[in-house]
Design a protein around this motif. Structure first.
Motif, PDB file in Angstrom:
ATOM      1  N   VAL A  19      29.865  42.520  46.027  1.00  0.00           N
ATOM      2  CA  VAL A  19      30.312  42.305  44.659  1.00  0.00           C
ATOM      3  C   VAL A  19      30.233  43.647  43.941  1.00  0.00           C
ATOM      4  CG1 VAL A  19      29.534  39.901  44.578  1.00  0.00           C
ATOM      5  CG2 VAL A  19      28.006  41.717  43.784  1.00  0.00           C
ATOM      6  N   ILE A  20      30.936  43.750  42.831  1.00  0.00           N
ATOM      7  CA  ILE A  20      30.812  44.916  41.959  1.00  0.00           C
ATOM      8  C   ILE A  20      29.820  44.527  40.877  1.00  0.00           C
ATOM      9  CG2 ILE A  20      31.999  46.431  40.331  1.00  0.00           C
ATOM     10  CD1 ILE A  20      34.562  45.895  42.027  1.00  0.00           C
ATOM     11  N   LEU A  21      28.791  45.330  40.704  1.00  0.00           N
ATOM     12  CA  LEU A  21      27.705  45.008  39.799  1.00  0.00           C
ATOM     13  C   LEU A  21      27.683  45.988  38.649  1.00  0.00           C
ATOM     14  CD1 LEU A  21      25.411  42.905  39.863  1.00  0.00           C
ATOM     15  CD2 LEU A  21      23.975  44.657  40.865  1.00  0.00           C
ATOM     16  N   ARG A  22      27.683  45.466  37.408  1.00  0.00           N
ATOM     17  CA  ARG A  22      27.587  46.305  36.211  1.00  0.00           C
ATOM     18  C   ARG A  22      26.250  46.050  35.540  1.00  0.00           C
ATOM     19  NH1 ARG A  22      32.905  44.282  33.130  1.00  0.00           N
ATOM     20  NH2 ARG A  22      31.505  42.507  32.985  1.00  0.00           N
ATOM     21  N   SER A  23      25.895  46.914  34.590  1.00  0.00           N
ATOM     22  CA  SER A  23      24.664  46.702  33.836  1.00  0.00           C
ATOM     23  C   SER A  23      24.797  45.426  33.012  1.00  0.00           C
ATOM     24  CB  SER A  23      24.379  47.899  32.932  1.00  0.00           C
ATOM     25  OG  SER A  23      25.353  48.008  31.921  1.00  0.00           O
ATOM     26  N   GLY A  24      23.688  44.903  32.544  1.00  0.00           N
ATOM     27  CA  GLY A  24      23.693  43.663  31.767  1.00  0.00           C
ATOM     28  C   GLY A  24      24.519  43.751  30.498  1.00  0.00           C
ATOM     29  N   THR A  25      24.592  44.939  29.920  1.00  0.00           N
ATOM     30  CA  THR A  25      25.426  45.172  28.737  1.00  0.00           C
ATOM     31  C   THR A  25      26.314  46.373  29.039  1.00  0.00           C
ATOM     32  OG1 THR A  25      23.646  46.480  27.757  1.00  0.00           O
ATOM     33  CG2 THR A  25      23.803  44.193  27.069  1.00  0.00           C
ATOM     34  N   PRO A  26      27.392  46.147  29.782  1.00  0.00           N
ATOM     35  CA  PRO A  26      28.214  47.269  30.234  1.00  0.00           C
ATOM     36  C   PRO A  26      28.916  47.990  29.082  1.00  0.00           C
ATOM     37  CG  PRO A  26      29.289  45.196  30.738  1.00  0.00           C
ATOM     38  CD  PRO A  26      27.933  44.864  30.223  1.00  0.00           C
ATOM     39  N   THR A  27      28.984  49.298  29.187  1.00  0.00           N
ATOM     40  CA  THR A  27      29.740  50.105  28.236  1.00  0.00           C
ATOM     41  C   THR A  27      31.224  49.902  28.516  1.00  0.00           C
ATOM     42  OG1 THR A  27      29.855  52.027  29.673  1.00  0.00           O
ATOM     43  CG2 THR A  27      27.905  51.870  28.244  1.00  0.00           C
ATOM     44  N   LEU A  37      37.884  49.684  40.086  1.00  0.00           N
ATOM     45  CA  LEU A  37      37.398  49.614  41.459  1.00  0.00           C
ATOM     46  C   LEU A  37      37.880  48.330  42.130  1.00  0.00           C
ATOM     47  CD1 LEU A  37      35.721  50.708  43.802  1.00  0.00           C
ATOM     48  CD2 LEU A  37      33.705  49.671  42.728  1.00  0.00           C
ATOM     49  N   ALA A  38      37.762  47.210  41.426  1.00  0.00           N
ATOM     50  CA  ALA A  38      38.223  45.932  41.986  1.00  0.00           C
ATOM     51  C   ALA A  38      39.720  45.989  42.280  1.00  0.00           C
ATOM     52  CB  ALA A  38      37.919  44.795  41.018  1.00  0.00           C
ATOM     53  N   ARG A  39      40.472  46.572  41.384  1.00  0.00           N
ATOM     54  CA  ARG A  39      41.922  46.651  41.564  1.00  0.00           C
ATOM     55  C   ARG A  39      42.284  47.490  42.788  1.00  0.00           C
ATOM     56  NH1 ARG A  39      46.315  49.411  37.650  1.00  0.00           N
ATOM     57  NH2 ARG A  39      44.949  51.146  38.075  1.00  0.00           N
ATOM     58  N   TYR A  40      41.637  48.638  42.951  1.00  0.00           N
ATOM     59  CA  TYR A  40      41.982  49.501  44.076  1.00  0.00           C
ATOM     60  C   TYR A  40      41.491  48.954  45.408  1.00  0.00           C
ATOM     61  CZ  TYR A  40      44.134  52.898  41.078  1.00  0.00           C
ATOM     62  OH  TYR A  40      44.998  53.504  40.211  1.00  0.00           O
ATOM     63  N   VAL A  41      40.323  48.327  45.418  1.00  0.00           N
ATOM     64  CA  VAL A  41      39.863  47.686  46.656  1.00  0.00           C
ATOM     65  C   VAL A  41      40.846  46.583  47.043  1.00  0.00           C
ATOM     66  CG1 VAL A  41      38.063  46.237  47.692  1.00  0.00           C
ATOM     67  CG2 VAL A  41      37.430  48.275  46.385  1.00  0.00           C
ATOM     68  N   GLU A  42      41.320  45.819  46.058  1.00  0.00           N
ATOM     69  CA  GLU A  42      42.282  44.759  46.357  1.00  0.00           C
ATOM     70  C   GLU A  42      43.605  45.335  46.879  1.00  0.00           C
ATOM     71  OE1 GLU A  42      43.969  40.646  44.430  1.00  0.00           O
ATOM     72  OE2 GLU A  42      43.325  42.229  43.057  1.00  0.00           O
ATOM     73  N   ARG A  43      44.053  46.443  46.320  1.00  0.00           N
ATOM     74  CA  ARG A  43      45.280  47.075  46.814  1.00  0.00           C
ATOM     75  C   ARG A  43      45.137  47.537  48.258  1.00  0.00           C
ATOM     76  NH1 ARG A  43      47.678  51.124  42.184  1.00  0.00           N
ATOM     77  NH2 ARG A  43      48.497  49.502  40.824  1.00  0.00           N
ATOM     78  N   MET A  44      43.965  48.040  48.606  1.00  0.00           N
ATOM     79  CA  MET A  44      43.745  48.570  49.954  1.00  0.00           C
ATOM     80  C   MET A  44      43.481  47.484  50.983  1.00  0.00           C
ATOM     81  SD  MET A  44      41.485  52.020  49.309  1.00  0.00           S
ATOM     82  CE  MET A  44      40.205  51.202  48.388  1.00  0.00           C
ATOM     83  N   ARG A  48      39.796  40.697  46.623  1.00  0.00           N
ATOM     84  CA  ARG A  48      39.367  40.948  45.250  1.00  0.00           C
ATOM     85  C   ARG A  48      37.853  40.784  45.176  1.00  0.00           C
ATOM     86  NH1 ARG A  48      41.524  43.139  40.560  1.00  0.00           N
ATOM     87  NH2 ARG A  48      40.423  42.288  38.788  1.00  0.00           N
ATOM     88  N   LEU A  49      37.134  41.882  44.913  1.00  0.00           N
ATOM     89  CA  LEU A  49      35.684  41.810  44.774  1.00  0.00           C
ATOM     90  C   LEU A  49      35.333  41.197  43.428  1.00  0.00           C
ATOM     91  CD1 LEU A  49      34.516  45.291  46.128  1.00  0.00           C
ATOM     92  CD2 LEU A  49      34.754  43.143  47.362  1.00  0.00           C
ATOM     93  N   GLU A  50      34.369  40.310  43.424  1.00  0.00           N
ATOM     94  CA  GLU A  50      33.886  39.700  42.190  1.00  0.00           C
ATOM     95  C   GLU A  50      33.122  40.747  41.374  1.00  0.00           C
ATOM     96  OE1 GLU A  50      30.760  36.223  40.808  1.00  0.00           O
ATOM     97  OE2 GLU A  50      31.389  36.315  42.897  1.00  0.00           O
ATOM     98  N   ILE A  51      33.287  40.719  40.064  1.00  0.00           N
ATOM     99  CA  ILE A  51      32.545  41.617  39.172  1.00  0.00           C
ATOM    100  C   ILE A  51      31.466  40.796  38.496  1.00  0.00           C
ATOM    101  CG2 ILE A  51      32.659  43.107  37.152  1.00  0.00           C
ATOM    102  CD1 ILE A  51      35.629  43.594  37.847  1.00  0.00           C
ATOM    103  N   GLN A  52      30.213  41.270  38.608  1.00  0.00           N
ATOM    104  CA  GLN A  52      29.076  40.567  38.012  1.00  0.00           C
ATOM    105  C   GLN A  52      28.293  41.533  37.136  1.00  0.00           C
ATOM    106  OE1 GLN A  52      26.623  39.126  41.189  1.00  0.00           O
ATOM    107  NE2 GLN A  52      28.131  37.640  41.898  1.00  0.00           N
ATOM    108  N   ASP A  53      27.665  40.979  36.086  1.00  0.00           N
ATOM    109  CA  ASP A  53      26.711  41.755  35.309  1.00  0.00           C
ATOM    110  C   ASP A  53      25.334  41.516  35.920  1.00  0.00           C
ATOM    111  OD1 ASP A  53      28.729  42.628  33.635  1.00  0.00           O
ATOM    112  OD2 ASP A  53      28.429  41.024  32.195  1.00  0.00           O
ATOM    113  N   VAL A  54      24.483  42.525  35.856  1.00  0.00           N
ATOM    114  CA  VAL A  54      23.174  42.457  36.511  1.00  0.00           C
ATOM    115  C   VAL A  54      22.343  41.314  35.949  1.00  0.00           C
ATOM    116  CG1 VAL A  54      20.980  43.631  36.872  1.00  0.00           C
ATOM    117  CG2 VAL A  54      23.088  44.913  37.014  1.00  0.00           C
TER     118      VAL A  54
END
Length: 71
Positions: A19-27, A37-44, A48-54
């Motif tokens: 998964v793609i992990l962001r901080s709890g309060t992402p900037t 990152l999710a978009r380019y991984v999906e293109r390659m 589609r990697l899931e995006i999660q907050d910590v």
């Protein structure tokens, strides 16, 4: 730690354990970085990697955050 690309695969056979992990309060920059990152991984890979907050660090993650958040 440095991991060589040959040591692992983000996606394989149409699936991913990561998964793609962001901080709890992402900037805004972290939010954009995760989406890009999710978009380019999906293109390659067509995965589609899931995006999660910590909440809790999963076993396999690509972390997208400011360095000060890594403590």
């Amino acid at each position: 730690m440095v991991i060589q690309a040959a040591d692992f695969a983000l996606a394989e056979g149409g699936k991913s354990e990561y998964v793609i992990l962001r901080s709890g309060t992402p900037t805004p920059a972290e939010t954009l970085a995760g989406l890009e990152l999710a978009r380019y991984v999906e293109r390659m890979s067509a995965v589609r990697l899931e995006i999660q907050d910590v909440v809790q660090l999963p076993e396999r993650a690509v972390v997208v955050c400011l360095a000060k958040e890594l403590k």
